[in-house]
Design a protein around this motif. Structure first.
Motif, PDB file in Angstrom:
ATOM      1  N   PHE A  46       0.821  -1.213   0.000  1.00  0.00           N
ATOM      2  CA  PHE A  46       0.000   0.000   0.000  1.00  0.00           C
ATOM      3  C   PHE A  46       0.856   1.266   0.000  1.00  0.00           C
ATOM      4  CE2 PHE A  46      -3.256  -2.973   1.576  1.00  0.00           C
ATOM      5  CZ  PHE A  46      -4.230  -2.705   0.624  1.00  0.00           C
ATOM      6  N   VAL A  47       1.925   1.262   0.767  1.00  0.00           N
ATOM      7  CA  VAL A  47       2.791   2.447   0.823  1.00  0.00           C
ATOM      8  C   VAL A  47       3.422   2.708  -0.541  1.00  0.00           C
ATOM      9  CG1 VAL A  47       4.942   3.352   1.775  1.00  0.00           C
ATOM     10  CG2 VAL A  47       3.253   2.339   3.289  1.00  0.00           C
ATOM     11  N   PHE A  48       4.026   1.681  -1.127  1.00  0.00           N
ATOM     12  CA  PHE A  48       4.690   1.870  -2.406  1.00  0.00           C
ATOM     13  C   PHE A  48       3.689   2.107  -3.537  1.00  0.00           C
ATOM     14  CE2 PHE A  48       8.369  -0.627  -0.525  1.00  0.00           C
ATOM     15  CZ  PHE A  48       9.144   0.508  -0.344  1.00  0.00           C
ATOM     16  N   GLY A  49       2.574   1.409  -3.498  1.00  0.00           N
ATOM     17  CA  GLY A  49       1.564   1.594  -4.540  1.00  0.00           C
ATOM     18  C   GLY A  49       0.970   2.992  -4.530  1.00  0.00           C
ATOM     19  N   SER A  50       0.705   3.533  -3.339  1.00  0.00           N
ATOM     20  CA  SER A  50       0.110   4.864  -3.260  1.00  0.00           C
ATOM     21  C   SER A  50       1.103   5.973  -3.570  1.00  0.00           C
ATOM     22  CB  SER A  50      -0.483   5.088  -1.868  1.00  0.00           C
ATOM     23  OG  SER A  50       0.543   5.085  -0.907  1.00  0.00           O
ATOM     24  N   SER A  51       2.390   5.689  -3.458  1.00  0.00           N
ATOM     25  CA  SER A  51       3.384   6.715  -3.771  1.00  0.00           C
ATOM     26  C   SER A  51       3.913   6.570  -5.203  1.00  0.00           C
ATOM     27  CB  SER A  51       4.527   6.678  -2.759  1.00  0.00           C
ATOM     28  OG  SER A  51       5.199   5.449  -2.807  1.00  0.00           O
ATOM     29  N   GLY A  52       3.296   5.684  -5.984  1.00  0.00           N
ATOM     30  CA  GLY A  52       3.639   5.566  -7.392  1.00  0.00           C
ATOM     31  C   GLY A  52       4.814   4.663  -7.712  1.00  0.00           C
ATOM     32  N   ARG A  53       5.350   3.982  -6.721  1.00  0.00           N
ATOM     33  CA  ARG A  53       6.489   3.079  -6.963  1.00  0.00           C
ATOM     34  C   ARG A  53       5.951   1.664  -7.193  1.00  0.00           C
ATOM     35  NH1 ARG A  53      10.449   4.995  -2.185  1.00  0.00           N
ATOM     36  NH2 ARG A  53       8.560   4.659  -0.986  1.00  0.00           N
ATOM     37  N   LEU A  54       5.432   1.460  -8.402  1.00  0.00           N
ATOM     38  CA  LEU A  54       4.702   0.233  -8.697  1.00  0.00           C
ATOM     39  C   LEU A  54       5.600  -0.998  -8.758  1.00  0.00           C
ATOM     40  CD1 LEU A  54       2.137   1.576 -11.283  1.00  0.00           C
ATOM     41  CD2 LEU A  54       1.878   1.241  -8.823  1.00  0.00           C
ATOM     42  N   VAL A  55       6.819  -0.858  -9.189  1.00  0.00           N
ATOM     43  CA  VAL A  55       7.730  -2.011  -9.225  1.00  0.00           C
ATOM     44  C   VAL A  55       7.979  -2.507  -7.802  1.00  0.00           C
ATOM     45  CG1 VAL A  55      10.048  -2.782  -9.831  1.00  0.00           C
ATOM     46  CG2 VAL A  55       8.786  -1.311 -11.402  1.00  0.00           C
ATOM     47  N   SER A  56       8.231  -1.582  -6.889  1.00  0.00           N
ATOM     48  CA  SER A  56       8.436  -1.974  -5.483  1.00  0.00           C
ATOM     49  C   SER A  56       7.159  -2.563  -4.899  1.00  0.00           C
ATOM     50  CB  SER A  56       8.875  -0.770  -4.655  1.00  0.00           C
ATOM     51  OG  SER A  56      10.139  -0.324  -5.080  1.00  0.00           O
ATOM     52  N   ALA A  57       6.005  -2.006  -5.258  1.00  0.00           N
ATOM     53  CA  ALA A  57       4.731  -2.551  -4.771  1.00  0.00           C
ATOM     54  C   ALA A  57       4.544  -3.985  -5.250  1.00  0.00           C
ATOM     55  CB  ALA A  57       3.570  -1.671  -5.227  1.00  0.00           C
ATOM     56  N   CYS A  58       4.883  -4.254  -6.509  1.00  0.00           N
ATOM     57  CA  CYS A  58       4.779  -5.623  -7.036  1.00  0.00           C
ATOM     58  C   CYS A  58       5.749  -6.564  -6.330  1.00  0.00           C
ATOM     59  CB  CYS A  58       5.034  -5.626  -8.539  1.00  0.00           C
ATOM     60  SG  CYS A  58       3.711  -4.870  -9.488  1.00  0.00           S
TER      61      CYS A  58
END
Length: 117
Positions: free
Chosen positions: A60-72
């Protein structure tokens, strides 16, 4: 560095005002990961639970801040944490069932009145 107390308070307030929920989320998932690692190092399956929570927070943190690779990446880690927790549970259940099926060793018979001669 010798700062007066008033300057320390102002510095702390300035720092506090800069903290965002993303910073708090990152701190939370880092702490959960460290705690989880310590539990796993001690062979305690609760570590997978800490990892799972920490990884979900990271998604959620990475996805909401636009860092989609880290979110994945952390979504994958969350999946692996869940799989590890499930696998550990299955191994525990298997070990318990094998322990129940294993015959108990007979107690040695004690000869009463034996003199050993």
């Amino acid at each position: 560095m010798n700062l007066p107390t008033a300057d320390l308070v102002q510095y702390a307030l300035a720092w506090y005002q800069k903290v965002t929920w993303v910073d708090v989320g990152e701190l939370l998932f880092v702490l959960m990961s460290i705690i989880g690692q310590e539990y796993i190092a001690r062979r305690n399956k609760a570590g997978f639970g800490f990892w799972l929570v920490g990884n979900v927070v990271a998604v959620f943190v990475f996805g909401s801040s636009g860092r989609l690779v880290s979110a994945c990446l952390y979504a994958y880690f969350a999946f692996k944490s869940f799989a590890g927790l499930r696998h550990w549970g299955r191994l525990d259940a298997l070990e318990r069932s094998e322990a129940r099926a294993r015959p108990q060793p007979a107690l040695p018979a004690v000869a009463r009145g034996a003199t050993g001669a």
